[in-house]
Design a protein around this motif. Structure first.
Motif, mmCIF file in Angstrom:
data_model
loop_
_atom_site.group_PDB
_atom_site.id
_atom_site.type_symbol
_atom_site.label_atom_id
_atom_site.label_comp_id
_atom_site.label_asym_id
_atom_site.label_seq_id
_atom_site.Cartn_x
_atom_site.Cartn_y
_atom_site.Cartn_z
ATOM 1 N N VAL A 78 0.836 -1.200 0.000
ATOM 2 C CA VAL A 78 0.000 0.000 0.000
ATOM 3 C C VAL A 78 0.870 1.248 0.000
ATOM 4 N N ALA A 79 1.906 1.228 0.824
ATOM 5 C CA ALA A 79 2.858 2.342 0.802
ATOM 6 C C ALA A 79 3.435 2.475 -0.600
ATOM 7 N N ARG A 81 1.964 1.779 -3.323
ATOM 8 C CA ARG A 81 0.962 2.373 -4.215
ATOM 9 C C ARG A 81 0.991 3.889 -4.121
ATOM 10 N N TYR A 82 1.041 4.414 -2.881
ATOM 11 C CA TYR A 82 1.042 5.870 -2.708
ATOM 12 C C TYR A 82 2.337 6.482 -3.233
ATOM 13 N N LEU A 83 3.464 5.887 -2.851
ATOM 14 C CA LEU A 83 4.741 6.412 -3.320
ATOM 15 C C LEU A 83 4.813 6.311 -4.836
ATOM 16 N N LEU A 85 2.364 6.483 -6.899
ATOM 17 C CA LEU A 85 1.531 7.543 -7.461
ATOM 18 C C LEU A 85 2.352 8.803 -7.683
ATOM 19 N N ILE A 86 3.110 9.180 -6.663
ATOM 20 C CA ILE A 86 3.926 10.382 -6.754
ATOM 21 C C ILE A 86 4.969 10.234 -7.857
ATOM 22 N N LEU A 87 5.616 9.071 -7.868
ATOM 23 C CA LEU A 87 6.682 8.846 -8.848
ATOM 24 C C LEU A 87 6.135 8.890 -10.264
ATOM 25 N N TYR A 89 3.415 10.346 -11.265
ATOM 26 C CA TYR A 89 2.963 11.710 -11.557
ATOM 27 C C TYR A 89 4.134 12.596 -11.964
ATOM 28 N N ARG A 90 5.284 12.345 -11.374
ATOM 29 C CA ARG A 90 6.454 13.186 -11.659
ATOM 30 C C ARG A 90 7.280 12.664 -12.824
ATOM 31 N N GLY A 91 6.799 11.613 -13.462
ATOM 32 C CA GLY A 91 7.485 11.137 -14.657
ATOM 33 C C GLY A 91 8.770 10.377 -14.391
ATOM 34 N N THR A 92 8.847 9.720 -13.234
ATOM 35 C CA THR A 92 10.048 8.967 -12.892
ATOM 36 C C THR A 92 10.235 7.775 -13.844
ATOM 37 N N GLU A 235 4.574 3.046 -15.078
ATOM 38 C CA GLU A 235 3.137 2.933 -15.391
ATOM 39 C C GLU A 235 2.541 1.956 -14.392
ATOM 40 N N LEU A 237 -0.682 2.371 -12.784
ATOM 41 C CA LEU A 237 -2.137 2.299 -12.696
ATOM 42 C C LEU A 237 -2.713 1.251 -13.645
ATOM 43 N N PRO B 74 -0.253 15.068 -6.104
ATOM 44 C CA PRO B 74 0.096 14.028 -5.122
ATOM 45 C C PRO B 74 1.145 14.553 -4.150
ATOM 46 N N ALA B 79 2.297 9.654 1.281
ATOM 47 C CA ALA B 79 3.141 8.459 1.272
ATOM 48 C C ALA B 79 3.844 8.324 2.613
ATOM 49 N N TYR B 82 1.541 6.790 5.308
ATOM 50 C CA TYR B 82 1.330 5.349 5.286
ATOM 51 C C TYR B 82 2.610 4.580 5.567
ATOM 52 N N ARG B 159 14.661 11.645 -9.766
ATOM 53 C CA ARG B 159 13.364 12.020 -9.212
ATOM 54 C C ARG B 159 12.883 11.029 -8.164
#
Lengths: 238, 238
Positions: A78-79, A81-83, A85-87, A89-92, A235, A237, B74, B79, B82, B159
DNA sequence: AGTTATTTGTTCGTATGTATG
DNA sequence: CCATACATACGAACAAATAAC
């Protein structure tokens, strides 16, 4: 004027009970009717709170006669998933992810060689044996190799490092899975031999040499990754 | 038979739209009535989904005439929340957290010294100047020093590393804040001087020396932490 | 194997509160 | 200050799933 919503307060209250360990994994939460009375709220409001905790995988809810909400231990996935999301979103990129994981392990190896224990060495030999057993099953082998890397971090004894390593592995392998399916020719035999050599160096207490060896090992893996898509964005999601 | 609940599906659908960047921060989601129609669901179900996204800080909801749900970028703090849950649940100590952060920065410093850019050096000097300005305000100074550490990671250009560093800083400073309030005698002047020296070493391109210097700097901070409660467990809730 | 009781999933209708203009 | 638009919260009801009988 920041007014916290009722459902969030209830979710936070239940979350505290779980994290504090007052309810252990497997334990059941009271049924909805009891919780409604306990918190003095209506059913829709309670269900909002329940849904939040379920989305954090802290509880899982089943219908039926002996159903209800049951407690789960906090899950690194779960952690991740959240982390993740950020990555995303920032195009990592996958390459950046790899570099990050790679920077964690060598210091662990160094410290491990510096103060190794018999039980620790035993754990490493077990991990090597598991790799050997799985040498013909690609999926099992990938898992065994990941487990070896995880053992290196675990034996370090730093719980923060281990939790983070688990989280990053979740992200990495989830993001990498499509690439594995296509170009899955990992240099398996050589990987295993280098793992064996690492354990020998750790056992001999040669900290510098062990760390350097592991850096080379990771550097080689990075080159393999670069050959396929290290520049592809994460990717996670869908 | 795993049947995903309607609210989770709706939440996932909206989340994808946000993470993909189809809705930018500040944009408004359609009002509840429109979303209800769009997904073909009732209000309580929609509100469960909304509450989940709100708990992830991906949207914030306001009441009133031009209220509704607005999109946020985000946030690493989520993150951190959690990941912090997992760490607290597993009994992680402040010392372990510090060790983890500490293992990230030296490699960054090394790489930064190896290939520094004029703009990067400029950024570091800016960060030093901010420290100098804030030298009389303890809170601002702590923030400025944290910003200097963050800049080291940011200039590295990875990043994933930056996002992780931000996340860990969130956890660390949230957990440390009670300790700062009590025993807040940080060796501020010496910290700043060592920061200045680091920038000089980076500018000179002395990678080995810069990394070693930074290891010593962090090691000294760790000793200070050990003097107060490095063995205290994380307490992030309430 | 079918019935039933229990518990959650989903919906509708309604009332309240709050910020905007 | 009032009216409007929107989210917040409640209550009651029905549907669906599950496990025990």
């Amino acid at each position: 004027m920041r007014v916290p919503k009722t459902a969030e307060l209830v979710a936070a209250s239940l979350r505290r009970v779980i994290i504090r360990g007052e309810l252990e994994p497997g334990d059941a939460l009271p049924p909805e009717s009891a919780l409604m009375e306990q918190f003095g709220i209506s059913r829709p409001t309670l269900r909002e709170a329940i849904r939040v905790l379920e989305s954090e995988a802290l509880i899982s809810v089943r219908r039926g006669v002996h159903g209800g909400a049951r407690v789960n231990a906090p899950d690194p996935m779960v952690a991740a998933r959240y982390l993740g999301l950020i990555l995303e979103y920032r195009g990592t990129t996958l390459g950046e992810m790899f570099q990050l994981v790679a920077s964690i392990e060598p210091p662990c190896v160094r410290q491990l060689a510096g103060r190794h224990t018999p039980s620790g060495i035993g754990r490493l030999h077990e991990a090597l044996a598991t790799e050997e057993e799985a040498k013909d099953d690609p999926a099992a082998l990938a898992e065994a190799k990941a487990a070896f890397h995880a053992t290196l971090v675990e034996l370090n004894g730093n719980r923060a490092m281990l939790a983070l390593h688990e989280t990053l592995q979740c992200i990495f392998y989830q993001a990498k899975s499509p690439h594995i399916a296509t170009g899955g020719k990992t240099g398996t035999r050589r990987d295993h031999e280098e793992h064996v050599k690492l354990v020998k160096l750790i056992q001999a207490g040669e900290a510098d040499e062990a760390e350097a060896h592991w850096r080379r090992h990771i550097s080689r893996m990075e080159k393999e990754l670069n050959a396929s898509g290290a520049n592809t964005r994460l990717e996670l999601l869908d």
